[in-house]
Design a protein around this motif. Structure first.
Motif, PDB file in Angstrom:
ATOM      1  N   VAL A 114      88.243  32.614 -31.133  1.00 20.57           N
ATOM      2  CA  VAL A 114      86.931  32.312 -30.551  1.00 20.57           C
ATOM      3  C   VAL A 114      87.113  31.956 -29.080  1.00 20.57           C
ATOM      4  CG1 VAL A 114      84.943  30.766 -30.601  1.00 20.57           C
ATOM      5  CG2 VAL A 114      85.986  31.528 -32.746  1.00 20.57           C
ATOM      6  N   THR A 115      86.461  32.691 -28.207  1.00 19.21           N
ATOM      7  CA  THR A 115      86.612  32.454 -26.769  1.00 19.21           C
ATOM      8  C   THR A 115      85.410  31.724 -26.166  1.00 19.21           C
ATOM      9  OG1 THR A 115      85.788  34.703 -26.369  1.00 19.21           O
ATOM     10  CG2 THR A 115      88.180  34.394 -26.413  1.00 19.21           C
ATOM     11  N   THR A 116      84.274  31.721 -26.879  1.00 17.78           N
ATOM     12  CA  THR A 116      83.074  31.021 -26.426  1.00 17.78           C
ATOM     13  C   THR A 116      82.515  30.208 -27.584  1.00 17.78           C
ATOM     14  OG1 THR A 116      82.506  32.791 -24.868  1.00 17.78           O
ATOM     15  CG2 THR A 116      80.752  31.249 -25.452  1.00 17.78           C
ATOM     16  N   GLY A 306      77.799  31.295 -36.676  1.00 17.69           N
ATOM     17  CA  GLY A 306      78.355  30.019 -36.238  1.00 17.69           C
ATOM     18  C   GLY A 306      79.029  29.306 -37.386  1.00 17.69           C
ATOM     19  N   THR A 307      79.900  28.374 -37.052  1.00 15.89           N
ATOM     20  CA  THR A 307      80.591  27.603 -38.087  1.00 15.89           C
ATOM     21  C   THR A 307      79.861  26.324 -38.440  1.00 15.89           C
ATOM     22  OG1 THR A 307      81.907  26.414 -36.437  1.00 15.89           O
ATOM     23  CG2 THR A 307      82.853  28.453 -37.354  1.00 15.89           C
ATOM     24  N   SER A 308      78.989  25.840 -37.543  1.00 17.87           N
ATOM     25  CA  SER A 308      78.485  24.477 -37.581  1.00 17.87           C
ATOM     26  C   SER A 308      79.681  23.530 -37.430  1.00 17.87           C
ATOM     27  CB  SER A 308      77.660  24.195 -38.832  1.00 17.87           C
ATOM     28  OG  SER A 308      76.812  23.087 -38.619  1.00 17.87           O
ATOM     29  N   GLY A 309      79.469  22.232 -37.666  1.00 22.72           N
ATOM     30  CA  GLY A 309      80.503  21.263 -37.289  1.00 22.72           C
ATOM     31  C   GLY A 309      81.402  20.832 -38.420  1.00 22.72           C
ATOM     32  N   GLY A 310      82.408  20.043 -38.050  1.00 27.94           N
ATOM     33  CA  GLY A 310      83.400  19.580 -39.007  1.00 27.94           C
ATOM     34  C   GLY A 310      82.876  18.608 -40.035  1.00 27.94           C
ATOM     35  N   GLY A 311      81.661  18.088 -39.833  1.00 31.50           N
ATOM     36  CA  GLY A 311      81.090  17.183 -40.806  1.00 31.50           C
ATOM     37  C   GLY A 311      80.589  17.886 -42.049  1.00 31.50           C
ATOM     38  N   ASP A 314      84.672  21.988 -42.614  1.00 34.75           N
ATOM     39  CA  ASP A 314      85.862  21.322 -42.080  1.00 34.75           C
ATOM     40  C   ASP A 314      86.765  22.226 -41.267  1.00 34.75           C
ATOM     41  OD1 ASP A 314      85.491  18.630 -43.323  1.00 34.75           O
ATOM     42  OD2 ASP A 314      85.446  19.853 -45.120  1.00 34.75           O
ATOM     43  N   ALA A 315      86.386  23.475 -41.101  1.00 39.74           N
ATOM     44  CA  ALA A 315      87.146  24.405 -40.280  1.00 39.74           C
ATOM     45  C   ALA A 315      86.242  25.007 -39.218  1.00 39.74           C
ATOM     46  CB  ALA A 315      87.759  25.514 -41.140  1.00 39.74           C
ATOM     47  N   GLY A 316      86.836  25.354 -38.086  1.00 39.11           N
ATOM     48  CA  GLY A 316      86.098  26.028 -37.024  1.00 39.11           C
ATOM     49  C   GLY A 316      86.554  27.458 -36.870  1.00 39.11           C
ATOM     50  N   HIS A 317      86.919  28.096 -37.991  1.00 34.51           N
ATOM     51  CA  HIS A 317      87.505  29.435 -37.993  1.00 34.51           C
ATOM     52  C   HIS A 317      86.397  30.453 -38.231  1.00 34.51           C
ATOM     53  CE1 HIS A 317      90.097  32.799 -38.738  1.00 34.51           C
ATOM     54  NE2 HIS A 317      91.194  32.062 -38.741  1.00 34.51           N
ATOM     55  N   LEU A 318      85.882  31.058 -37.164  1.00 38.04           N
ATOM     56  CA  LEU A 318      84.710  31.922 -37.265  1.00 38.04           C
ATOM     57  C   LEU A 318      84.998  33.193 -38.058  1.00 38.04           C
ATOM     58  CD1 LEU A 318      81.733  31.907 -36.264  1.00 38.04           C
ATOM     59  CD2 LEU A 318      82.484  33.429 -34.425  1.00 38.04           C
ATOM     60  N   LEU A 319      86.196  33.759 -37.946  1.00 32.36           N
ATOM     61  CA  LEU A 319      86.501  34.980 -38.689  1.00 32.36           C
ATOM     62  C   LEU A 319      86.522  34.704 -40.194  1.00 32.36           C
ATOM     63  CD1 LEU A 319      87.107  37.946 -37.885  1.00 32.36           C
ATOM     64  CD2 LEU A 319      89.499  37.457 -38.389  1.00 32.36           C
ATOM     65  N   ALA A 320      86.994  33.535 -40.577  1.00 34.96           N
ATOM     66  CA  ALA A 320      86.958  33.163 -41.998  1.00 34.96           C
ATOM     67  C   ALA A 320      85.515  33.045 -42.475  1.00 34.96           C
ATOM     68  CB  ALA A 320      87.714  31.856 -42.219  1.00 34.96           C
ATOM     69  N   ASP A 321      84.648  32.505 -41.634  1.00 37.47           N
ATOM     70  CA  ASP A 321      83.244  32.389 -42.017  1.00 37.47           C
ATOM     71  C   ASP A 321      82.552  33.743 -42.004  1.00 37.47           C
ATOM     72  OD1 ASP A 321      83.710  29.737 -42.315  1.00 37.47           O
ATOM     73  OD2 ASP A 321      82.250  29.056 -40.841  1.00 37.47           O
ATOM     74  N   ALA A 322      83.049  34.674 -41.184  1.00 38.32           N
ATOM     75  CA  ALA A 322      82.526  36.040 -41.231  1.00 38.32           C
ATOM     76  C   ALA A 322      82.831  36.664 -42.591  1.00 38.32           C
ATOM     77  CB  ALA A 322      83.145  36.878 -40.111  1.00 38.32           C
ATOM     78  N   ARG A 323      84.013  36.409 -43.113  1.00 38.45           N
ATOM     79  CA  ARG A 323      84.371  36.892 -44.450  1.00 38.45           C
ATOM     80  C   ARG A 323      83.450  36.276 -45.500  1.00 38.45           C
ATOM     81  NH1 ARG A 323      88.128  35.983 -48.840  1.00 38.45           N
ATOM     82  NH2 ARG A 323      89.281  37.885 -49.340  1.00 38.45           N
ATOM     83  N   LEU A 324      83.207  34.988 -45.363  1.00 34.74           N
ATOM     84  CA  LEU A 324      82.309  34.316 -46.296  1.00 34.74           C
ATOM     85  C   LEU A 324      80.900  34.896 -46.202  1.00 34.74           C
ATOM     86  CD1 LEU A 324      81.766  32.028 -48.347  1.00 34.74           C
ATOM     87  CD2 LEU A 324      81.357  30.514 -46.388  1.00 34.74           C
ATOM     88  N   ALA A 325      80.456  35.200 -44.992  1.00 32.22           N
ATOM     89  CA  ALA A 325      79.121  35.778 -44.806  1.00 32.22           C
ATOM     90  C   ALA A 325      79.001  37.097 -45.562  1.00 32.22           C
ATOM     91  CB  ALA A 325      78.834  35.987 -43.327  1.00 32.22           C
ATOM     92  N   MET A 326      80.035  37.919 -45.520  1.00 30.95           N
ATOM     93  CA  MET A 326      80.019  39.167 -46.286  1.00 30.95           C
ATOM     94  C   MET A 326      79.930  38.887 -47.773  1.00 30.95           C
ATOM     95  SD  MET A 326      82.728  41.768 -44.521  1.00 30.95           S
ATOM     96  CE  MET A 326      84.128  40.843 -45.112  1.00 30.95           C
TER      97      MET A 326
END
Length: 432
Positions: A114-116, A306-311, A314-326
């Motif tokens: 994530v660059t931005t 977006g990942t939303s926050g650690g609360g 607990d991860a800020g890994h956007l590609l992992a959340d992209a997998r979850l979105a699928m």
């Protein structure tokens, strides 16, 4: 002229579904068709898929300091909100904590491609140095070489104080910025209340006035479970009815979450020109809903990720959340293809920030990109290496990351800071 050439990739994802082979040339921080390559730095992309740098469209970087807190998982949002507020109060949110949490969250972001990051900061203790808090996040990004869109949010803040603070932050951090964006494009300022469940009409109105004066983007959260419940209890209306009445549906507005939306509301959102942000890594594990992304996209609403926050995530890994979105998309409609979700995590998120220069690798775009190694056993047998970025190897990290043509992650390690020192300083500050 500073020139960088990324060479030898298996595939280059340029924009949306456009994939090619060949070099990516970056001159003075921007992607170009060609340049004089004499003396250029060559980055070896052999065995890699090259993508634009990912854009996290919705994060709360402060929450990086408050992950896995007891009593904050799998509970109704009505209970989660005060539990998190108590944790913030105990820790004392100030510029130092904001800086340290942002350093950790942004380091994690860069290390996961994530660059931005759009940082919707919602915690402003009474009497706090609000410019210092915003500067903390901006300094963390500058030191690490990341881009940040800092959102002066509000959550039950005094409306007048929130607006005065937003004015001061713009004046201090981007005094000469156009549309709230610094000249080098590394820092952006936006505004946005937490949502109608938290903030009154006056807060939306006053922050909206600040946005109009400075050409800032507006961002808020809408139609999660608690948002709908409280809006109905308090106003007898649904959140989007209120946002429309309060002037907060328009092309400069991005709405995060949108888990509970009706067909009529989707049509109204599309007509208004808003953009949306999907945050499955927050909403799904907490039981707060699943946004109907397919229906939003089919209606013509640009959707970012977006990942939303650690609360809550607990991860800020956007590609992992992209997998979850699928994976979860099939629960509320047709399954989203990997190429479309990758677009959400890049150009879709960038469009929500009004940044057509981000999330793409086309001439004139920012030179932000990731090299994803697809030569290992985790990608063995993968027919489509671009789709495999999301489907195979959950939690993969990029080999290298460039921001504005500058290498900030190399061979999986931060170039711009010591990861151990970042971790140690945050733990020392929160005494855990």
């Amino acid at each position: 002229m500073s020139v960088v050439v990324v060479r030898g990739a298996v595939a280059v994802v340029e924009d949306s579904a456009r994939v090619r082979t060949g070099d990516v040339v970056i001159a003075d921080g921007r992607v170009v068709d060609s340049a004089d390559l004499t003396g250029a730095r060559v980055v070896d992309a052999s065995g890699c898929v090259v993508t634009p740098g990912l854009v996290n469209a919705h994060h709360h970087l402060l929450q990086t300091a408050f992950r896995t807190l007891p009593g904050t998982r799998g509970i109704p949002m009505r209970d989660w909100l005060p539990a998190m507020a108590a944790a913030y109060a105990d820790a004392v949110v100030d510029p130092e904590l904001t800086l340290l949490a942002a350093r950790a969250g942004l380091a994690e972001a860069l290390l996961s491609g994530v660059t931005t990051v759009a940082d919707h900061h919602l915690t402003w203790p009474s009497g706090a140095d609000t410019v210092g808090i915003a500067r903390g996040a901006a300094t963390a990004a500058s030191d690490l070489g990341a881009r940040v869109a800092f959102v002066r949010g509000a959550a039950r803040d005094d409306p007048q104080e929130a607006a005065i603070s937003a004015e001061a932050i713009v004046s201090a951090l981007v005094p000469d910025g156009v549309g709230g964006v610094s000249a080098d494009g590394m820092l952006q300022i936006a505004v946005g209340p937490a949502g109608v469940h938290s903030d009154p009409r006056e807060t939306f109105a006053l922050l909206g006035e600040v946005a109009r004066r400075h050409g800032l983007r507006r961002r808020t959260q809408a139609n999660e479970v608690v948002d709908v419940e409280i809006a109905l209890e308090r106003y007898g209306r649904r959140p989007l009815d209120l946002l429309e009445e309060w002037g907060w549906l328009g092309p400069d507005v991005t709405l995060a979450h949108l888990c509970d939306v009706t067909p009529d509301e989707i049509a109204r959102l599309a007509a208004s020109g808003v953009t949306a942000t999907h945050a499955p890594g927050c909403d799904v594990p907490m039981g707060w809903g699943v946004a109907p992304v397919r229906r939003l996209l089919d209606a013509g609403i640009p959707v970012g990720l977006g990942t939303s926050g650690g609360g809550s995530n607990d991860a800020g890994h956007l590609l992992a959340d992209a997998r979850l979105a699928m994976q979860v998309s099939a629960l509320v409609g047709p399954q989203l293809p990997a190429s479309e979700v990758l677009t959400m995590a890049t150009a879709g998120s960038a469009d929500g920030l009004g940044r057509s220069d981000l999330g793409r690798l086309t001439p004139g775009s920012a030179g932000d990109l990731c090299l994803w190694d697809v030569s290992g056993v985790a990608d063995a047998g993968v027919a489509d290496p671009v789709a495999g970025l999301l489907w195979a190897s959950p939690g993969r990290r990029p080999r290298s990351v460039l921001v504005a043509g500058r290498v900030v992650v190399d061979e999986g390690r931060l170039v711009t800071a010591d990861e151990g020192e970042i971790v140690a300083r945050l733990f020392e500050r929160v005494a855990r």
